[in-house]
Design a protein around this motif. Structure first.
Motif, PDB file in Angstrom:
ATOM      1  N   GLY A  62      30.148 -33.887  23.523  1.00 38.84           N
ATOM      2  CA  GLY A  62      29.927 -35.226  24.041  1.00 38.84           C
ATOM      3  C   GLY A  62      30.974 -35.658  25.043  1.00 38.84           C
ATOM      4  N   GLY A  63      32.169 -35.052  24.991  1.00 47.78           N
ATOM      5  CA  GLY A  63      33.231 -35.353  25.934  1.00 47.78           C
ATOM      6  C   GLY A  63      33.508 -34.131  26.791  1.00 47.78           C
ATOM      7  N   VAL A  64      34.767 -33.877  27.074  1.00 44.44           N
ATOM      8  CA  VAL A  64      35.136 -32.682  27.825  1.00 44.44           C
ATOM      9  C   VAL A  64      35.048 -31.461  26.904  1.00 44.44           C
ATOM     10  CG1 VAL A  64      36.668 -34.008  29.325  1.00 44.44           C
ATOM     11  CG2 VAL A  64      37.590 -32.946  27.253  1.00 44.44           C
ATOM     12  N   ASP A  65      35.149 -30.282  27.488  1.00 44.38           N
ATOM     13  CA  ASP A  65      35.141 -29.049  26.704  1.00 44.38           C
ATOM     14  C   ASP A  65      36.367 -29.028  25.787  1.00 44.38           C
ATOM     15  OD1 ASP A  65      34.561 -26.523  25.771  1.00 44.38           O
ATOM     16  OD2 ASP A  65      35.504 -25.497  27.457  1.00 44.38           O
ATOM     17  N   PHE A  66      36.127 -29.018  24.474  1.00 37.54           N
ATOM     18  CA  PHE A  66      37.208 -29.076  23.491  1.00 37.54           C
ATOM     19  C   PHE A  66      36.874 -28.079  22.392  1.00 37.54           C
ATOM     20  CE2 PHE A  66      40.200 -30.315  20.435  1.00 37.54           C
ATOM     21  CZ  PHE A  66      41.051 -31.308  20.909  1.00 37.54           C
ATOM     22  N   ARG A  67      37.604 -26.942  22.358  1.00 34.59           N
ATOM     23  CA  ARG A  67      37.252 -25.860  21.441  1.00 34.59           C
ATOM     24  C   ARG A  67      38.470 -25.260  20.754  1.00 34.59           C
ATOM     25  NH1 ARG A  67      35.287 -21.581  24.960  1.00 34.59           N
ATOM     26  NH2 ARG A  67      35.745 -22.871  26.788  1.00 34.59           N
ATOM     27  N   LEU A  68      38.283 -24.885  19.496  1.00 35.47           N
ATOM     28  CA  LEU A  68      39.226 -24.042  18.769  1.00 35.47           C
ATOM     29  C   LEU A  68      38.562 -22.696  18.563  1.00 35.47           C
ATOM     30  CD1 LEU A  68      41.733 -23.366  17.032  1.00 35.47           C
ATOM     31  CD2 LEU A  68      40.510 -24.384  15.085  1.00 35.47           C
ATOM     32  N   GLN A  69      39.221 -21.632  18.983  1.00 32.03           N
ATOM     33  CA  GLN A  69      38.646 -20.303  18.799  1.00 32.03           C
ATOM     34  C   GLN A  69      39.755 -19.271  18.698  1.00 32.03           C
ATOM     35  OE1 GLN A  69      36.501 -20.807  22.690  1.00 32.03           O
ATOM     36  NE2 GLN A  69      37.176 -18.690  23.022  1.00 32.03           N
ATOM     37  N   THR A  70      39.382 -18.049  18.404  1.00 29.89           N
ATOM     38  CA  THR A  70      40.353 -16.960  18.347  1.00 29.89           C
ATOM     39  C   THR A  70      40.330 -16.205  19.668  1.00 29.89           C
ATOM     40  OG1 THR A  70      38.737 -15.427  17.380  1.00 29.89           O
ATOM     41  CG2 THR A  70      40.111 -16.691  15.857  1.00 29.89           C
ATOM     42  N   THR A  71      41.402 -15.491  19.919  1.00 29.04           N
ATOM     43  CA  THR A  71      41.494 -14.668  21.126  1.00 29.04           C
ATOM     44  C   THR A  71      40.958 -13.271  20.823  1.00 29.04           C
ATOM     45  OG1 THR A  71      43.690 -13.775  20.611  1.00 29.04           O
ATOM     46  CG2 THR A  71      43.597 -15.918  21.723  1.00 29.04           C
ATOM     47  N   GLY A  72      41.020 -12.397  21.816  1.00 28.17           N
ATOM     48  CA  GLY A  72      40.599 -11.015  21.612  1.00 28.17           C
ATOM     49  C   GLY A  72      41.562 -10.229  20.763  1.00 28.17           C
ATOM     50  N   THR A  73      42.721 -10.845  20.463  1.00 22.69           N
ATOM     51  CA  THR A  73      43.714 -10.168  19.621  1.00 22.69           C
ATOM     52  C   THR A  73      44.011 -10.970  18.358  1.00 22.69           C
ATOM     53  OG1 THR A  73      45.416 -11.179  21.022  1.00 22.69           O
ATOM     54  CG2 THR A  73      44.813  -8.892  21.496  1.00 22.69           C
ATOM     55  N   SER A  74      43.063 -11.802  17.928  1.00 24.16           N
ATOM     56  CA  SER A  74      43.110 -12.477  16.622  1.00 24.16           C
ATOM     57  C   SER A  74      44.125 -13.607  16.510  1.00 24.16           C
ATOM     58  CB  SER A  74      43.353 -11.460  15.484  1.00 24.16           C
ATOM     59  OG  SER A  74      42.372 -10.448  15.517  1.00 24.16           O
ATOM     60  N   PHE A  75      44.539 -14.186  17.640  1.00 28.01           N
ATOM     61  CA  PHE A  75      45.381 -15.376  17.605  1.00 28.01           C
ATOM     62  C   PHE A  75      44.504 -16.609  17.831  1.00 28.01           C
ATOM     63  CE2 PHE A  75      48.389 -12.038  18.730  1.00 28.01           C
ATOM     64  CZ  PHE A  75      49.482 -12.335  17.928  1.00 28.01           C
ATOM     65  N   LEU A  76      45.009 -17.774  17.464  1.00 24.74           N
ATOM     66  CA  LEU A  76      44.274 -19.014  17.670  1.00 24.74           C
ATOM     67  C   LEU A  76      44.595 -19.601  19.036  1.00 24.74           C
ATOM     68  CD1 LEU A  76      44.681 -20.775  14.187  1.00 24.74           C
ATOM     69  CD2 LEU A  76      42.636 -19.640  15.086  1.00 24.74           C
ATOM     70  N   ARG A  77      43.599 -20.206  19.664  1.00 22.64           N
ATOM     71  CA  ARG A  77      43.821 -20.882  20.933  1.00 22.64           C
ATOM     72  C   ARG A  77      43.022 -22.174  20.970  1.00 22.64           C
ATOM     73  NH1 ARG A  77      40.885 -16.590  25.053  1.00 22.64           N
ATOM     74  NH2 ARG A  77      38.796 -16.652  24.133  1.00 22.64           N
ATOM     75  N   LEU A  78      43.562 -23.144  21.715  1.00 26.34           N
ATOM     76  CA  LEU A  78      42.955 -24.463  21.855  1.00 26.34           C
ATOM     77  C   LEU A  78      42.616 -24.665  23.329  1.00 26.34           C
ATOM     78  CD1 LEU A  78      42.293 -26.863  19.982  1.00 26.34           C
ATOM     79  CD2 LEU A  78      44.512 -27.845  20.582  1.00 26.34           C
ATOM     80  N   ILE A  79      41.324 -24.837  23.621  1.00 26.57           N
ATOM     81  CA  ILE A  79      40.851 -24.989  24.996  1.00 26.57           C
ATOM     82  C   ILE A  79      40.373 -26.426  25.196  1.00 26.57           C
ATOM     83  CG2 ILE A  79      39.193 -24.196  26.720  1.00 26.57           C
ATOM     84  CD1 ILE A  79      39.084 -21.538  25.243  1.00 26.57           C
TER      85      ILE A  79
END
Length: 292
Positions: A62-79
């Motif tokens: 509903g707002g801007v792109d706001f995501r929590l996901q893992t990277t290709g090496t199993s770390f967490l990232r916030l976009i």
């Protein structure tokens, strides 16, 4: 507890026998909509099980792109709105339960792991958010979710710590910012106990605070699977007893509930005693009425 014949293992769980939800397909996800908020906190327990790279775990919509996901090496990232912040210290492990909490006040966006600040993202998140998705990784495994909550405010570091530490046993509705609690999803199908008059299903997860139910959509919409929640699973992993032949085990404790599981139910007996408890204190164990 008494076992009367051959050896079998008994699993004892001194906890609430609650459940969690397991994404068994590839691209399905759970989604809901709610009244737009300019700041928020989302917190929940996730078990990284199986494939844990490039997974989209939580997304605000509903707002801007706001995501929590893992990277290709199993770390967490916030976009957030094109700005990506990635942790490079704590790699996720398959089979571990973790607590993730995202807070955003529009300009300051934080990701907490197990109650501790992990990364911050200064991306502009001032747009109004009115939806939440969990899961939905193309071709990937989404993991297991338990006890997900949404607040209409950005909790402070101390309040996140309270949510994590006290949340192990405390109902979210008892949190110091409970007045800002928008939604709580327990992922409970009443398999062990009737916690709710209307249980969750493999396609619909009820909001236990308001009406923002999570519904299954996306991909082939493979039905979800209910599994033992984090408390049940952790208890099973640490309280195991093997009884052989006619052995007995005596557990002198007071409890309002006990969950037990065993590999074979034959020739197994469970006895409960109310001895050595003063009659005038019986209500503390069982509730009012029985002491009469």
């Amino acid at each position: 507890f008494e076992k009367s014949s051959t050896s079998h293992e008994v699993h004892l769980a001194f906890c609430e026998p609650k459940r969690a939800i397991d994404f068994t397909g590839t691209t399905e996800y759970l989604t809901t909509a709610f009244t737009s908020v300019s700041q928020f906190t989302v917190s929940g327990w996730i078990k990284m099980d199986g494939l844990i790279t490039n997974l989209r775990l939580i997304q605000m919509t509903g707002g801007v792109d706001f995501r929590l996901q893992t990277t290709g090496t199993s770390f967490l990232r916030l976009i957030i709105n094109g700005t990506t912040e990635t942790d490079t210290v704590t790699s996720m492990n398959s089979g571990d339960w973790i607590n993730v909490t995202i807070t955003s006040n529009g300009t300051q966006n934080n990701l907490f792991l197990n109650g501790q600040l992990l990364i911050s993202n200064s991306g502009d998140a001032s747009g109004g958010f009115d939806g939440l998705d969990i899961g939905g990784s193309a071709g990937g495994y989404d993991g297991i979710y338990d006890e997900l909550t949404l607040f209409s405010t950005a909790l402070s570091d101390a309040e996140v710590s309270e949510l994590y530490n006290a949340g192990k046993t405390l109902k979210t509705t008892s949190h110091s910012r409970a007045s800002d609690l928008v939604s709580r999803w327990d992922f409970e199908d009443n398999n062990y106990k009737n916690f709710y008059s209307t249980p969750d299903t493999t396609t619909l997860i009820h909001d236990r605070v308001s009406g923002n139910n999570l519904s299954l959509t996306g991909g082939t919409s493979t039905p979800l699977t209910f599994v033992n929640g984090r408390l049940m699973e952790n208890a099973f992993a640490s309280h195991k007893v093997t009884l052989t032949d006619h052995q007995e085990i005596h557990l002198p404790f007071k409890t309002k509930g006990l969950v037990w599981h065993l590999t074979h139910a034959d020739d197994f007996s469970l006895f409960a005693s109310l001895t050595n408890i003063p009659a005038n204190r019986m209500y503390e164990l069982t509730g009012p009425g029985i002491d009469e």
